[in-house]
Design an enzyme around this catalytic site. Sequence first.
Site, mmCIF file in Angstrom:
data_model
loop_
_atom_site.group_PDB
_atom_site.id
_atom_site.type_symbol
_atom_site.label_atom_id
_atom_site.label_comp_id
_atom_site.label_asym_id
_atom_site.label_seq_id
_atom_site.Cartn_x
_atom_site.Cartn_y
_atom_site.Cartn_z
ATOM 1 N N HIS A 81 -5.669 -3.489 5.529
ATOM 2 C CA HIS A 81 -5.168 -3.927 4.011
ATOM 3 C C HIS A 81 -6.441 -4.524 3.423
ATOM 4 O O HIS A 81 -6.477 -5.647 2.842
ATOM 5 C CB HIS A 81 -4.009 -4.875 3.923
ATOM 6 C CG HIS A 81 -3.555 -4.985 2.725
ATOM 7 N ND1 HIS A 81 -3.177 -4.302 1.864
ATOM 8 C CD2 HIS A 81 -3.790 -6.253 1.969
ATOM 9 C CE1 HIS A 81 -2.923 -4.976 0.538
ATOM 10 N NE2 HIS A 81 -3.436 -6.072 0.678
ATOM 11 N N ASP A 101 0.874 -1.065 -0.020
ATOM 12 C CA ASP A 101 0.023 0.036 -0.052
ATOM 13 C C ASP A 101 0.989 1.324 0.140
ATOM 14 O O ASP A 101 0.637 2.133 -0.685
ATOM 15 C CB ASP A 101 -0.885 -0.088 1.356
ATOM 16 C CG ASP A 101 -1.763 -1.224 1.167
ATOM 17 O OD1 ASP A 101 -2.551 -1.648 0.148
ATOM 18 O OD2 ASP A 101 -1.990 -2.057 2.302
HETATM 19 P P1 NAD Z 1 -0.352 -18.220 -5.433
HETATM 20 O O1 NAD Z 1 -1.402 -19.167 -5.335
HETATM 21 O O2 NAD Z 1 0.323 -18.034 -6.737
HETATM 22 O O3 NAD Z 1 0.894 -18.766 -4.420
HETATM 23 C C1 NAD Z 1 0.365 -19.315 -3.076
HETATM 24 C C2 NAD Z 1 1.346 -20.506 -2.749
HETATM 25 O O4 NAD Z 1 0.701 -21.007 -1.640
HETATM 26 C C3 NAD Z 1 1.122 -21.612 -3.792
HETATM 27 O O5 NAD Z 1 2.385 -22.042 -4.122
HETATM 28 C C4 NAD Z 1 0.348 -22.753 -2.848
HETATM 29 O O6 NAD Z 1 1.010 -23.992 -3.294
HETATM 30 C C5 NAD Z 1 1.026 -22.363 -1.406
HETATM 31 N N1 NAD Z 1 0.225 -23.039 -0.292
HETATM 32 C C6 NAD Z 1 -1.062 -23.182 -0.253
HETATM 33 N N2 NAD Z 1 -1.548 -23.898 0.751
HETATM 34 C C7 NAD Z 1 -0.283 -24.062 1.604
HETATM 35 C C8 NAD Z 1 0.221 -24.343 2.936
HETATM 36 N N3 NAD Z 1 -0.911 -24.868 3.662
HETATM 37 N N4 NAD Z 1 1.494 -24.510 3.365
HETATM 38 C C9 NAD Z 1 2.296 -23.791 2.371
HETATM 39 N N5 NAD Z 1 1.878 -23.195 1.273
HETATM 40 C C10 NAD Z 1 0.944 -23.483 0.834
HETATM 41 O O7 NAD Z 1 -0.720 -16.957 -4.602
HETATM 42 P P2 NAD Z 1 0.079 -15.547 -4.251
HETATM 43 O O8 NAD Z 1 -0.417 -14.523 -5.664
HETATM 44 O O9 NAD Z 1 1.428 -15.806 -4.303
HETATM 45 O O10 NAD Z 1 -0.785 -15.022 -3.349
HETATM 46 C C11 NAD Z 1 -0.705 -15.544 -2.120
HETATM 47 C C12 NAD Z 1 -1.670 -14.609 -0.826
HETATM 48 O O11 NAD Z 1 -0.881 -13.506 -0.804
HETATM 49 C C13 NAD Z 1 -2.947 -14.652 -1.471
HETATM 50 O O12 NAD Z 1 -3.791 -14.751 -0.110
HETATM 51 C C14 NAD Z 1 -2.880 -13.183 -1.953
HETATM 52 O O13 NAD Z 1 -4.219 -12.487 -1.532
HETATM 53 C C15 NAD Z 1 -1.925 -12.300 -0.775
HETATM 54 N N6 NAD Z 1 -1.435 -11.096 -1.327
HETATM 55 C C16 NAD Z 1 -1.333 -10.346 -0.193
HETATM 56 C C17 NAD Z 1 -0.825 -8.999 -0.438
HETATM 57 C C18 NAD Z 1 -0.469 -8.068 0.644
HETATM 58 O O14 NAD Z 1 -0.283 -6.760 0.469
HETATM 59 N N7 NAD Z 1 -0.419 -8.338 2.066
HETATM 60 C C19 NAD Z 1 -0.429 -8.719 -1.688
HETATM 61 C C20 NAD Z 1 -0.832 -9.502 -2.796
HETATM 62 C C21 NAD Z 1 -1.054 -10.845 -2.400
HETATM 63 C C1 LMR Z 2 -3.106 -6.458 -3.214
HETATM 64 O O1 LMR Z 2 -3.144 -5.472 -2.548
HETATM 65 O O2 LMR Z 2 -2.646 -6.360 -4.269
HETATM 66 C C2 LMR Z 2 -3.343 -7.732 -2.539
HETATM 67 O O3 LMR Z 2 -3.888 -7.790 -1.319
HETATM 68 C C3 LMR Z 2 -3.877 -8.862 -3.575
HETATM 69 C C4 LMR Z 2 -5.318 -8.239 -3.805
HETATM 70 O O4 LMR Z 2 -5.988 -9.077 -3.708
HETATM 71 O O5 LMR Z 2 -5.703 -7.386 -4.059
#
Ligand code: NAD
Ligand code: LMR
Length: 333
Positions: free
Chosen positions: A195, A168
Amino acid sequence: MMLSSLPARFFSTSAVKESTKVAVLGAAGGIGQPLSLLLKSSPLVDHLSLYDVVNTPGVAADLSHIPSKAKVTGHVGAENLGEALKGAKVVVIPAGVPRKPGMTRDDLFRVNAGIVKGLAEAAAEHCPDAHLLVISNPVNSTVPIVAEVLKKAGVYSPKRLFGVTTLDVLRARTFVAGKKDVDPTTLKVPVIGGHAGTTILPLLSQNSAGVTFSDEERDQLTHRIQFGGDEVVQAKAGTGSATLSMAQAGAEFTEALLAALNGSDGIVECAFVESPLTDAPFFASPIKLGREGVEEILELGQITPFEQKLLDELVPVLVKSAQAGVDFVNSSE
Ligand code: NAD
Ligand code: LMR
């Protein structure tokens, strides 16, 4: 900020440096892989431990050919989670499903709450003193879930639990700089609250360049920062959400924390932590990081009536999201 261009204070020679193991849980995912790549090149990491339920041996083998200090190990499957976590100083958690167009972050709760709870239980058992950095959404609930798990295990410290909201802040810097022709690499804009959508509150009035905005610019920028995640979700059209910018954000926050843990002084970052600033139990704001994690939660400073109104509206939402996390842990015993 490129990691290699971290301020010199991050590498202070007076800092006491211990061997540092960083574990990434969800390391084979869209965020996990580029985040691990960035951390592999960090001079502050000695051992990078990669855990996922799939594909980590390949990711670890690939990264291990990069000539940098960090040793890389790959751990796949629940039976190897303990080994992945043992001795970790910092655990970064991007495990879980991402959004598709039309979904809110809360729609991820059903799947991600259980994933995060399980990983927190393992961390409580295998690295009870580690600093936990939660990326998995919905952050407004997953961080309270981790806190509740750690409390039940008797190992919770509010100094060591962070929801990562750095993306953010990166968006606020980028979008403001784009509009006002200032340097995004030096610009600071505090982002407070939570967030998700309107719980994200950029304090545009406190931008470090002292630029001012018309009401229309302020409204547009605030909305764009609040819903920046949706821009990426729409553009990726069903294939996921922000991964590369999130990896950069996660690596920046991890490195800032590691530097502070090693003794570097004066490091301030925004993060979602247990906080006394509002009625919400967890709240993102600028915090001073120190040798034990959260050293000081800084006051919000002067905010405008516009910002105050949005703040008043978002606090009850955060209270509800945190309670959903607590209820989830208590109901799944
Ligand atoms: P993705 O699906 O590409 O990757 C997620 C990974 O988690 C996969 O490799 C999967 O195998 C793994 N996984 C699932 N269950 C698991 C477990 N029990 N133990 C270990 N690993 C496990 O998803 P992504 O794009 O990498 O996003 C991941 C998360 O981050 C999502 O929830 C997304 O919303 C979040 N996110 C948060 C922010 C933020 O600003 N905080 C930003 C972007 C994404
Ligand atoms: C973001 O802010 O990009 C993440 O929280 C992923 C989403 O779901 O938007």
